[in-house]
Design an enzyme around this catalytic site. Sequence first.
Site: not given
Length: 287
Positions: A118, A206
């Site tokens: 991530y 993101e």
Amino acid sequence: MNIHEYQAKQLLAGFGVAVPRGGVAYTPPEAESVAKDLGGPIWVVKSQIHAGGRGAGRFANNPDGAGGVRVVKSIDEVKESVSDMLGHVLVTKQTGTAGKEVKRVYIEEGCDIARELYLGILIDRPTSRITVMASTEGGMEIEEVAHNTPEKIITIPIDPVTGLQPHHGRRIAFALGLEGKQIGAAVKFLAAMYKAFIELDASMVEVNPLVITGAGEVIALDAKMNFDDNALFRHADVEEMRDEDEEDPAELEAAKHELNYVKLDGQIGCMVNGAGLAMATDRKSVV
């Protein structure tokens, strides 16, 4: 303002962020054409809605069927999956029970995934700084990681005077357990991502998951971008990406009259003349 995954990838690729090849389609024939151009032998068919959890979501007309993200191995499967998605309502954790109708899909080449990570950049309001967040728990919602295993989230605030530096990227790479040429690729990836964030006046970028391929490449397998509405006058190309079908009709109508309207649950409304007053007013005080 939010945009779709494929739009975010187009923007990020323009700044040098590595993304898989793909194309958007609005009909099964268009999807077939995109898939043939990509060449296979594996394709990923992705529903495009402004909500996360698409892969685990289910379509309202077929709750026991496959979700909104599917890995397929033939052109026929591409067409079948697209037909299952377009015009149907996809329900995910983030859409609520009402779900959202899928009006476009993204066809993407398959990827040899060795690891899922991530990586995100956002504005941290408590520190008033742009902050880089990373985690080894890619593919999971970052809120779940923060709740269950907060120690697995690396957070680095960026000094606005110096901006992002190479040592920030190396620190992230080492924390994620990268090695060899992966470290240099990650530093380059983060620098490109940060540049996109700054130059496009984003409020969040993101990449989840950020994948390490079997060949050691660092690629954005998914991407999400939000933008500061007050800065859109500087980015006509970004504003053109707005999908009004994904936005609340009442909020759209209010925006046409230069009013800030946020739809919430419940039966109580607040009309205020400033953001600070709005946040200081709760239901109890209104009642």
